[in-house]
Design a protein around this motif. Structure first.
Motif, short mmCIF file in Angstrom:
data_model
loop_
_atom_site.label_atom_id
_atom_site.label_comp_id
_atom_site.label_asym_id
_atom_site.label_seq_id
_atom_site.Cartn_x
_atom_site.Cartn_y
_atom_site.Cartn_z
N PHE A 296 14.11 -2.59 -28.78
CA PHE A 296 13.89 -2.32 -27.35
C PHE A 296 14.59 -1.02 -26.92
O PHE A 296 15.47 -0.51 -27.62
N LYS A 297 14.12 -0.50 -25.79
CA LYS A 297 14.69 0.74 -25.25
C LYS A 297 15.20 0.47 -23.84
O LYS A 297 14.59 -0.30 -23.10
N THR A 298 16.32 1.11 -23.51
CA THR A 298 16.94 0.90 -22.20
C THR A 298 17.06 2.24 -21.48
O THR A 298 17.57 3.21 -22.05
N ALA A 299 16.61 2.28 -20.22
CA ALA A 299 16.70 3.51 -19.42
C ALA A 299 17.99 3.49 -18.60
O ALA A 299 18.27 2.52 -17.88
N ILE A 300 18.78 4.53 -18.76
CA ILE A 300 20.07 4.66 -18.04
C ILE A 300 19.95 5.80 -17.03
O ILE A 300 19.57 6.92 -17.41
N LYS A 301 20.29 5.53 -15.79
CA LYS A 301 20.12 6.57 -14.77
C LYS A 301 21.25 7.62 -14.84
O LYS A 301 22.30 7.36 -15.45
N PRO A 302 21.02 8.78 -14.21
CA PRO A 302 22.11 9.78 -14.15
C PRO A 302 23.28 9.19 -13.36
O PRO A 302 23.07 8.44 -12.40
N THR A 303 24.50 9.50 -13.77
CA THR A 303 25.69 8.99 -13.06
C THR A 303 25.56 9.30 -11.57
O THR A 303 25.37 10.47 -11.20
N PRO A 304 25.70 8.31 -10.71
CA PRO A 304 25.53 8.57 -9.27
C PRO A 304 26.59 9.48 -8.66
O PRO A 304 26.28 10.30 -7.79
N SER A 305 27.87 9.36 -9.08
CA SER A 305 28.92 10.17 -8.45
C SER A 305 28.86 11.60 -8.99
O SER A 305 29.28 11.85 -10.12
N ILE A 306 28.35 12.49 -8.18
CA ILE A 306 28.25 13.90 -8.56
C ILE A 306 29.06 14.72 -7.57
O ILE A 306 29.36 14.26 -6.47
N GLN A 307 29.42 15.94 -7.99
CA GLN A 307 30.27 16.76 -7.12
C GLN A 307 29.48 17.55 -6.07
O GLN A 307 30.02 18.00 -5.09
N GLU A 308 28.18 17.70 -6.28
CA GLU A 308 27.40 18.47 -5.31
C GLU A 308 27.41 17.77 -3.95
O GLU A 308 27.40 16.54 -3.88
N THR A 309 27.37 18.57 -2.89
CA THR A 309 27.35 18.00 -1.54
C THR A 309 26.06 17.23 -1.30
O THR A 309 24.98 17.70 -1.65
N GLN A 310 26.18 16.01 -0.73
CA GLN A 310 24.99 15.19 -0.49
C GLN A 310 25.00 14.64 0.95
O GLN A 310 26.06 14.51 1.57
N ASN A 311 23.81 14.29 1.40
CA ASN A 311 23.69 13.63 2.71
C ASN A 311 24.02 12.16 2.55
O ASN A 311 23.65 11.53 1.56
N THR A 312 24.70 11.63 3.57
CA THR A 312 24.94 10.18 3.57
C THR A 312 25.21 9.71 5.00
O THR A 312 25.04 10.46 5.97
N VAL A 313 25.64 8.46 5.11
CA VAL A 313 25.98 7.89 6.41
C VAL A 313 27.44 7.43 6.37
O VAL A 313 27.90 6.91 5.34
N ASP A 314 28.17 7.68 7.46
CA ASP A 314 29.51 7.12 7.61
C ASP A 314 29.33 5.75 8.25
O ASP A 314 28.91 5.65 9.41
N ILE A 315 29.65 4.71 7.49
CA ILE A 315 29.29 3.36 7.95
C ILE A 315 30.22 2.87 9.07
O ILE A 315 29.91 1.92 9.78
N SER A 316 31.36 3.57 9.28
CA SER A 316 32.25 3.16 10.38
C SER A 316 31.70 3.64 11.72
O SER A 316 31.84 2.97 12.73
N SER A 317 31.05 4.84 11.71
CA SER A 317 30.51 5.37 12.98
C SER A 317 28.99 5.25 13.03
O SER A 317 28.40 5.48 14.08
N MET A 318 28.39 4.88 11.90
CA MET A 318 26.92 4.81 11.77
C MET A 318 26.27 6.15 12.13
O MET A 318 25.25 6.21 12.80
N GLU A 319 26.93 7.24 11.66
CA GLU A 319 26.39 8.57 11.91
C GLU A 319 26.08 9.28 10.60
O GLU A 319 26.75 9.04 9.58
#
Ligand SMILES: Cc1cc2nc3c(=O)[nH]c(=O)nc-3n(C[C@H](O)[C@H](O)[C@H](O)COP(=O)(O)O)c2cc1C
Length: 369
Positions: A296-319
């Motif tokens: 069998f073969k298993t697909a492994i995704k790229p490591t999620p934690s990368i150093q490049e700047t990314q968009n996200t949400v601050d869950i404390s302010s929901m912004e």
């Protein structure tokens, strides 16, 4: 649940990346099996972080301490538990508690555990939890090997770079893979893969890839219809490993591009054994092993934690906000996941064998030869 309930083996994993430690409880192991710690350490070392420039700089030795289930050099048959203390923690790197890392489990863990989750370094979702899983798997692998079975894997691809095809697999090839830190057939392709990982690391980015696994010499007859088919058992286990995004047996999705005549694995006799001329079904028919290598073969995704700047949400302010991730991360985890896959599938195969052949290790049939 962080417990894998096999029919005979029950395994619980516990701990968090930046907590006191991580560990495992294995219940249902056969009694009287002598453990080879050099073997276990060898397997654990293959997963170890900080051993080369292609993995995280976090340096953990993953030294385990067995707390129970082991007496006078042998398994007792009662729960075998082991703990690995976390030594190289830098929790300050994970200060941005409320900024969700894209691709990681920060968001889902926060929701699932109503914000009470230990988020540091991914907490219970961290790849570190695969160390105790591999410890358990190494014991299972040792038991299978003592009966002539053998599990091995290679890196089939990293990003868009493919290793050479394997026409047919033999024990020698599998044993060689196990000696390599970056197991591939073609040295040249391996170098290209490593180069490509280093390039992405420089950019603060990451890569994924495919691991190809072979389980040799498992006799025909293990696995059960309907819900305990070998494929469903293995897929359940392999998908429990963080960062796994796909699994395919034998020709997998590609089998749809073959005709019935091409896809069928025709039978013939070798001495007194039934074998097949191809292995498009990956050693499994009707959810039951057919004696050919389980493949069998298993697909492994790229490591999620990368150093490049990314968009996200601050869950404390929901912004909406931006995230710049610090901390030490693997630019590619494929080589580290590979031994974990082997250990994880050893646990599944051992469980199916014990289910059919009995809990007493001495009753377990000689593998395949
Ligand atoms: C051995 C191993 C090491 C890992 N190392 C990292 C890492 O350094 N950084 C990271 O962001 N994710 C790492 N991961 C992957 C995350 O744990 C995983 O992507 C996350 O928990 C989300 O789960 P999912 O990808 O299965 O959805 C690692 C996984 C494994 C198996």
């Amino acid at each position: 649940m962080s417990s894998m309930i096999g029919n005979k083996l029950k395994i619980s994993i516990f701990g968090e990346s930046h907590g006191e430690g991580i560990g495992v409880v294995i219940d249902g192991l056969p009694p009287g099996f002598s453990l080879d710690f050099d073997y276990i350490n060898q397997q654990m070392n293959r997963r170890l972080p900080g051993t080369n420039t292609l993995s995280t700089e976090r340096k953990e030795k993953d030294q385990y301490k067995i707390l129970s289930g082991f007496f006078e050099g042998r398994t007792t048959g009662t729960p075998l538990s082991a703990i690995i203390y976390n030594n190289d923690k830098k929790s300050d790197d994970y200060g941005e508690r409320y900024k969700l890392r894209p691709g990681h489990s920060d968001y889902t863990g926060y929701i699932k555990y109503s914000s009470y989750n230990d988020y540091r370094g991914g907490g219970h979702f961290s790849g570190r939890l695969t160390a105790p899983l591999l410890f358990a798997g190494s014991i299972a692998m040792q038991m299978l090997e003592s009966k002539g079975m053998l599990i091995g894997s290679r890196i089939k691809s990293i990003y868009n770079i493919n290793d050479d095809n394997i026409e047919s697999v033999d024990e020698e090839t599998i044993k060689n893979f196990k000696k390599m830190t970056f197991p591939v057939i073609s040295k040249e392709k391996g170098t290209l893969m490593a180069k490509s990982i280093s390039e992405q690391k420089e950019k603060g980015n990451s890569l994924g890839g495919i691991v190809e696994t072979f389980i040799m010499n498992v006799p025909a007859g293990y696995g059960q219809p309907f819900f305990d088919s070998l494929e469903s058992k293995l897929a359940h286990m392999i998908f429990s490993i963080p960062a796994v995004k796909g699994i395919e047996f034998g020709e997998g999705f590609n089998i749809t591009r073959l005709t019935g005549k091409e896809a069928n694995d025709e039978f013939y006799m070798v001495n007194d054994k039934i074998v097949t001329s191809s292995n498009n079904n990956g050693g499994v028919l009707g959810g039951i092993t057919n004696g050919m290598p389980i493949h069998f073969k298993t697909a492994i995704k790229p490591t999620p934690s990368i150093q490049e700047t990314q968009n996200t949400v601050d869950i404390s302010s929901m912004e909406n906000t931006l995230i710049n991730i610090k901390g030490r991360h693997d630019p590619c985890i494929v080589a580290r996941v590979l031994p974990v896959i082997e250990g994880a599938c050893a646990l599944v195969v051992l469980d199916l064998i014990m289910e059919r052949d009995g809990e007493n290790w001495n009753l377990i049939r000689q593998g395949g030869k």
